[in-house]
Design a protein around this motif. Structure first.
Motif: not given
Length: 88
Positions: A7-8, A1, A3-4
């Motif tokens: 990246q966003l 979670m 990491q997402a």
């Protein structure tokens, strides 16, 4: 979670930067141009997009009639968006 989300974040920052550097100034300039067009009246000097300078002789809903002749009376009918700026 986590990491997402990480990246966003760069994508969101790039979109925000594009909004403030590109889209917002364009919208502001467009609104100023539209306001200038609504205030034009007969007798105002204008510069057309084509580079011609003239004086407004008739104001219509969609078109303006502009006298572009210096010695002779040469009138052209131009669309509202064909006026680039108000001349001094």
């Amino acid at each position: 979670m986590n990491q997402a989300v990480s990246q966003l974040v760069p994508f969101v920052l790039i979109m925000a930067l594009a909004y403030f550097l590109l889209l917002r100034p364009q919208n502001k300039k467009f609104k100023e141009h539209q306001a200038m067009l609504t205030t034009l009246k007969v007798g105002d000097k204008v510069v057309l997009v084509a580079g011609f300078r003239g004086r407004i002789t008739k104001v219509g809903e969609q078109f303006f009639t502009v006298d572009i002749g210096q010695g002779a009376k040469i009138e052209v009918e131009v669309e509202r968006n064909a006026i680039a700026a108000k001349a001094e």
